[in-house]
Motif scaffolding. Structure first.
Motif, short mmCIF file in Angstrom:
data_model
loop_
_atom_site.label_atom_id
_atom_site.label_comp_id
_atom_site.label_asym_id
_atom_site.label_seq_id
_atom_site.Cartn_x
_atom_site.Cartn_y
_atom_site.Cartn_z
N LYS A 264 0.82 -1.20 0.00
CA LYS A 264 0.00 0.00 0.00
C LYS A 264 0.86 1.26 0.00
O LYS A 264 0.60 2.23 -0.73
CB LYS A 264 -0.92 -0.01 1.23
CG LYS A 264 -1.81 1.22 1.31
CD LYS A 264 -2.67 1.19 2.58
CE LYS A 264 -3.52 2.45 2.67
NZ LYS A 264 -4.32 2.49 3.93
N GLU A 268 0.88 3.93 -3.07
CA GLU A 268 0.46 5.31 -2.83
C GLU A 268 1.58 6.29 -3.19
O GLU A 268 1.33 7.36 -3.77
CB GLU A 268 0.06 5.48 -1.36
CG GLU A 268 -1.27 4.83 -1.01
CD GLU A 268 -1.62 5.00 0.46
OE1 GLU A 268 -0.72 5.40 1.24
OE2 GLU A 268 -2.79 4.73 0.84
N ALA A 269 2.81 5.90 -2.84
CA ALA A 269 3.94 6.78 -3.15
C ALA A 269 4.14 6.92 -4.66
O ALA A 269 4.46 8.00 -5.16
CB ALA A 269 5.21 6.25 -2.48
N TYR A 271 1.73 6.54 -6.83
CA TYR A 271 0.54 7.21 -7.38
C TYR A 271 0.60 8.72 -7.19
O TYR A 271 0.24 9.48 -8.10
CB TYR A 271 -0.71 6.63 -6.70
CG TYR A 271 -1.99 7.26 -7.16
CD1 TYR A 271 -2.54 6.92 -8.40
CD2 TYR A 271 -2.67 8.20 -6.37
CE1 TYR A 271 -3.72 7.50 -8.84
CE2 TYR A 271 -3.84 8.77 -6.78
CZ TYR A 271 -4.38 8.44 -8.03
OH TYR A 271 -5.54 9.02 -8.46
N ASP A 272 1.06 9.16 -6.01
CA ASP A 272 1.08 10.61 -5.76
C ASP A 272 2.38 11.26 -6.19
O ASP A 272 2.59 12.46 -5.98
CB ASP A 272 0.79 10.91 -4.29
CG ASP A 272 1.83 10.29 -3.35
OD1 ASP A 272 2.93 9.94 -3.82
OD2 ASP A 272 1.53 10.17 -2.16
N GLY A 273 3.28 10.47 -6.80
CA GLY A 273 4.51 11.05 -7.35
C GLY A 273 5.65 11.14 -6.38
O GLY A 273 6.72 11.68 -6.72
N THR A 274 5.47 10.65 -5.14
CA THR A 274 6.58 10.68 -4.19
C THR A 274 7.76 9.89 -4.72
O THR A 274 8.93 10.26 -4.54
CB THR A 274 6.13 10.11 -2.82
OG1 THR A 274 5.01 10.86 -2.36
CG2 THR A 274 7.25 10.18 -1.81
N HIS A 280 10.25 3.42 -10.47
CA HIS A 280 9.08 2.53 -10.37
C HIS A 280 9.47 1.06 -10.51
O HIS A 280 8.94 0.20 -9.81
CB HIS A 280 8.06 2.90 -11.45
CG HIS A 280 7.26 4.10 -11.10
ND1 HIS A 280 6.18 4.56 -11.85
CD2 HIS A 280 7.37 5.01 -10.07
CE1 HIS A 280 5.69 5.65 -11.31
NE2 HIS A 280 6.40 5.95 -10.22
#
Length: 467
Positions: A264, A268-269, A271-274, A280
């Motif tokens: 998760k 999330e990281a 997805y939000d660009g972190t 990737h």
């Protein structure tokens, strides 16, 4: 809990006492009276026959005076406590000797010597000449070949009632003693049956409410004691099972939560660009690694569930165990090559056929070899050896790795267990591999042993039946 069973036994005890008294007062008294009547009638008939044959015939032959006959009858009246009538064959009274309060008629109306019949006696008021029931016997007085008269003896039944009452006194005393002894039986039931049963019932109630800490005190070595001990053992087993289930849930939750949290977090990281796109691929490999862990954990749990639900059906066949060993060892080539670990196979020259579930045994070999590879040092050797003894085939998987501490040898078969020294080397492991190995071997009614020395290595040896 209401003492219903206790009250039932007390009620049965009271009813038992009442029935004993009622039976004794009715049936016993009646049987005793009948027996006394029969015995008394036989005695009276014997005496009447003796007098009628030895003393009374002289009245008709020698002309004995009437006073002599009266004297004889008076003596017998005192001896027998009965009224004696000496009559002619037509019922006319010759002389008599009566007990106090009775009298004799001058002639017996409707006199019939045959009325007594074959019983030798009759009971009643005898043509209403008596105010109470009497036992009447009759003996003929003969002269030559003809009957000249009859001797009748009448004994009051009330005298038998007095004898019967005196005889019933020890019967009632014995009955009272029996009643007291049965009370001891009731006390024995209370202490040896009712109280343990009450404790067992209370224990069952506590267990139903979830209180598995409740323990039944066991003080007897009979069936009740055995039942109490069995229930105590059951409670311990249920408590252990409950603790075990809680532990299983906690371990499964932990092992699922860790990879899910990682997945998760990384998703999330990303997805939000972190995490930038160029990284990737790196983190997708980590996510793939964690999903493989979840897949292995789910697969192992499903495998163990087959054993727990007793639904494991072994598909036993005859196959070459050495061929299975070769194929399983070959599947580890990709894992062993980077670590420069070699797998040495010490096999028998001839084909070795066993009777077992091929897929399950292959899983056992895979798990044991997987553990051996994980915990072996680089550039070491893992040895798989097959030996034969009697009707058994023994397979040994031996590594030269970190070993297992002596205090943890008995715990390695527990589900989700990982020793402290293995946690750093087995990041992907679920702690279920050896549990599956033991369950499979036990399902085949075979045995598996482990020999390990910390820092030297570990050897697992299990047996199979020879085909």
């Amino acid at each position: 809990m209401k003492s219903i069973l206790h009250l039932k036994f007390i009620a049965l005890y009271i009813i038992f006492g009442f029935l004993c008294i009622f039976t004794t007062a009715t049936l016993t008294e009646e049987l005793l009276t009948d027996r006394l009547e029969e015995d008394t009638s036989r005695t009276l008939y014997r005496e009447a026959t003796l007098i009628a044959n030895d003393y009374l015939p002289s009245y008709f032959t020698d002309g004995s005076p009437i006073w002599a006959v009266q004297s004889q009858l008076a003596a017998m009246r005192l001896y027998l406590e009965s009224s004696l009538w000496f009559v002619k064959d037509d019922g006319t009274m010759i002389t008599s000797s009566n007990v106090e309060g009775t009298s004799s008629p001058e002639i017996i109306e409707d006199f019939n010597p045959a009325e007594i019949g074959g019983n030798q006696f009759i009971v009643g008021t005898y043509h209403d000449y008596f105010d109470e029931d009497v036992i009447t016997v009759m003996a003929p007085v003969t002269q030559g070949f003809s009957t000249e008269g009859y001797l009748l003896i009448h004994k009051p039944v009330s005298s038998l009632d007095e004898i019967c009452s005196s005889l019933l006194v020890p019967v009632y005393i014995s009955l009272f003693v029996i009643f007291l002894l049965s009370f001891i039986f009731l006390l024995g039931f209370h202490f040896f049956v009712y109280r343990p049963l009450r404790q067992i019932t209370e224990a069952a109630k506590q267990y139903a409410m979830g209180n598995l800490e409740y323990e039944i005190p066991v003080s007897a070595h009979d069936e009740m004691g055995y039942l109490s001990a069995s229930l105590n053992f059951m409670a311990v087993q249920l408590k252990d099972m409950d603790d075990y289930q809680k532990k299983i849930v906690a371990n499964v939750s932990h092992d699922f939560r860790s990879p899910l949290t990682s997945i998760k977090g990384y998703v999330e990281a990303m997805y939000d660009g972190t995490i930038p796109p160029e990284l990737h691929e790196k983190y997708l490999k980590i996510i793939l690694f964690e999903t493989e862990r979840l897949t292995d954990l789910t697969s192992d749990l499903l495998t163990l569930n087959e054993f727990d639900t007793k639904e494991l059906l072994l598909d036993k066949t005859r196959f070459d165990i050495q061929e299975v060993i070769k194929n399983t060892a070959a599947s580890f080539e990709g894992v062993c090559t980077p670590k420069h670990i070699s797998i040495e196979l010490l096999l028998l020259p001839d084909t070795v056929r066993v009777y077992a579930d091929r897929r399950k045994i292959q899983q056992v070999l895979y798990n044991l070899l997987d553990n051996a590879v994980k915990f072996s040092e680089n550039e070491s050797t893992i040895t798989v050896e097959v030996t034969e003894k009697n009707d058994k085939i023994f397979i040994s998987v031996k590594d030269r790795g970190i070993g297992i501490p002596r205090k943890e040898l008995n715990k390695i078969w527990e589900r989700f267990y990982k020793s402290d020294v293995s946690r750093g080397k087995d990041k992907k492991g679920t702690g279920l591999g050896l549990s599956i190995v033991k369950e499979v071997i036990q399902a085949h009614d075979e045995h598996i042993n482990v020999i390990s020395t910390e820092g030297v290595g570990t050897e697992f040896i299990f047996s199979l039946s020879k085909a």
